[in-house]
Design an enzyme around this catalytic site. Structure first.
Site, PDB file in Angstrom:
ATOM      1  N   ASP A 193      -6.307  59.679 -55.548  1.00 55.26           N
ATOM      2  CA  ASP A 193      -6.709  58.468 -56.404  1.00 55.26           C
ATOM      3  C   ASP A 193      -5.993  57.119 -56.202  1.00 55.26           C
ATOM      4  OD1 ASP A 193      -7.759  57.390 -58.409  1.00 55.26           O
ATOM      5  OD2 ASP A 193      -7.277  58.947 -59.958  1.00 55.26           O
TER       6      ASP A 193
ATOM      7  N   ASP B  44     -12.817  54.873 -55.399  1.00 59.49           N
ATOM      8  CA  ASP B  44     -11.425  55.218 -55.196  1.00 59.49           C
ATOM      9  C   ASP B  44     -10.812  56.777 -55.483  1.00 59.49           C
ATOM     10  OD1 ASP B  44     -12.321  55.517 -57.820  1.00 59.49           O
ATOM     11  OD2 ASP B  44     -10.484  54.450 -58.558  1.00 59.49           O
ATOM     12  N   GLU B  45     -11.632  57.774 -55.197  1.00 62.67           N
ATOM     13  CA  GLU B  45     -11.191  58.957 -55.501  1.00 62.67           C
ATOM     14  C   GLU B  45     -11.921  59.944 -54.702  1.00 62.67           C
ATOM     15  OE1 GLU B  45     -10.833  61.778 -59.384  1.00 62.67           O
ATOM     16  OE2 GLU B  45     -11.846  59.998 -59.459  1.00 62.67           O
TER      17      GLU B  45
END
Length: 471
Positions: free
Chosen positions: A11, A105-106
């Protein structure tokens, strides 16, 4: 259950805001808030400096401005975020072919399926930890941002570990220690336990995962229903057999809420619909997508469920357009008797595009009167003064005489001046735009103010992040 914590959850830390700070030297170490800047805007991401003031994602932007009035309030630059996300995902694919992106983003990574799979069986947790630390170092040196990593034997425990690692850390939950981590957590930590399920469990005196884990599956099924109860029981025991699925391509994005008390008031229903539309757009944008078809789901007091949909001429991720269409769809439905559940979704997904002309036209039609009133109230700033970050600003700018101009300058937008080079917009209003001349690898730049229609100043693409790999 795996014997080695070989599932990794990555993350990126405050991703959008961190990209803006890395791009703009003058914002490093300062509070930054990224999101919609209009009257109905919501926060997409807040930097950790802004979070100290209580600002967080999904908060109304108006509230965020009250909490942190001196923060930089910027529009999102999704094209740049996607480019950086692609770099990060490429680093993950060096560790394993099984990479499951959840958003820009993950992502999950199955390390056991990669080149280190056999070594992990021998090296165990220490090798997994070393791979996670190497990944964080690579992201810092090659991308210029920080990331948090969680490692465990299951997907949902790896995600819990990465949450505990924030910001810029690594947490590993070893095999056999799952319950030590899980039991003290609130029930909302379990995947699939939303507000309605949590309230049902609370009424039964179950607030912690340990409370739920102490029940039998039969008791949970009686409380939550067969499928949901069985699933929550497995998760509370630390069991999660979901595999890491590479290149998952969602066909739709949707959110829904079940209400403890049926909604009967139309104004309240529309408020909830607007809130759901905002949440749906946040998920849509986090995935870097837009969509053509808006869908609403309604479950009435008698448990009858219906859906309504409408297709746009072009894909959009504009929250106002999606909310207004959802309102029109609900207006076509008989609401007498109350509503138990509302949902808003978008299908017909496409890659996010920077110029959504249809959405712009719709937004201008809906907001023009409000914009005129707001802009005409702005006073002419003193010559040479610097407007606050992100304001006064609106989708359009005005000359002092009140004439509407065609040039649009939004806080955070990239621009280029033919004499002074690359810059970004700090704010605009009353016919002027203030910009700062700096780039990712420059010192803090100088501020200048120009007419909004200055022909020497033009919109520009974002500069890539540049950094010293030895830092």
């Amino acid at each position: 259950m795996r014997s080695v914590p070989s599932i990794l959850h990555l993350d990126m830390d405050a991703f959008f805001a961190s990209v803006e700070q890395a791009s703009k030297p003058s914002l490093r170490g300062k509070p930054v808030v990224v999101g919609g800047l209009g009257a109905r805007g919501v926060v997409a991401t807040a930097s950790y400096e802004a979070r100290r003031f209580g600002v967080h994602s999904a908060m109304a932007m108006a509230h965020a401005r009250r909490l942190a009035p001196n923060a930089a309030f910027l529009i999102p630059r999704f094209e740049l975020y996607r480019q950086i996300s692609d770099q990060v995902m490429a680093l993950l694919r060096q560790l394993s072919p099984l990479v499951e992106p959840l958003s820009l983003d993950e992502a999950f990574v199955d390390l056991a399926a990669g080149p280190y799979g056999e070594l992990l069986e021998m090296g165990g947790a220490e090798l997994a930890r070393a791979l996670g630390e190497d990944l964080r170092a690579d992201i810092r040196s090659k991308v210029g941002l920080t990331a948090s990593v969680g490692l465990s034997t299951t997907k949902f425990l790896a995600k819990i570990a990465s949450e505990q690692a924030k910001p810029d850390g690594l947490v590993l939950i070893e095999a056999g220690h799952e319950q030590e981590v899980l039991q003290p957590l609130p029930v909302r930590a379990l995947p699939g336990v939303g507000p309605a399920t949590a309230e049902t469990l609370r009424r039964a005196g179950l607030t912690l995962v340990s409370d739920v884990a102490a029940l039998s599956q039969e008791e949970l099924v009686q409380l939550l229903g067969r499928a949901h109860g069985a699933g929550v029981h497995e998760l509370a025991q630390g069991r999660d057999e979901r595999p890491v699925v590479p290149d998952r391509d969602a066909k739709s994005v949707s959110v829904e809420d079940t209400f403890e008390v049926d909604l009967g008031d139309r104004d309240r229903i529309m408020q909830e619909l607007d809130r759901l539309a905002d949440r749906c757009v946040r998920r849509l944008r986090a995935a870097g997508r837009s969509g053509r078809t808006v869908v609403v789901k309604i479950r009435r007091f008698d448990f009858s469920t219906l859906t309504r949909s409408e297709t746009l001429p072009a894909p959009t991720d504009d929250p106002l357009v999606i909310a207004q269409m959802a309102r029109r769809l609900v207006d076509s439905v008989e609401l007498l008797g109350g509503i138990r559940l509302l949902g808003v979704g978008v299908t017909g997904l496409a890659d996010w595009t920077q110029e959504d002309l249809f959405a712009q036209a719709q937004r201008e039609e809906l907001e023009l009167e409000e914009e005129l009133e707001e802009e005409m109230e702005e006073s002419d700033p003193e010559p040479g003064t610097e407007p606050a970050y992100g304001g006064p600003s609106g989708p359009r700018a005005f000359h002092p005489g009140g004439e509407l101009t065609g040039r649009r300058w939004m806080p955070g937008q990239d621009a280029e001046h033919e004499d002074f080079g690359h810059c970004w917009v700090q704010g605009s209003g009353v016919g002027r735009v203030t910009v700062r001349f700096e780039s990712p690898d420059s010192p803090v730049g100088r501020v200048r103010t120009f007419s909004v229609d200055d022909p020497a100043l033009t919109p520009a693409p974002a500069l890539p992040l540049r950094h010293d790999s030895d830092e």
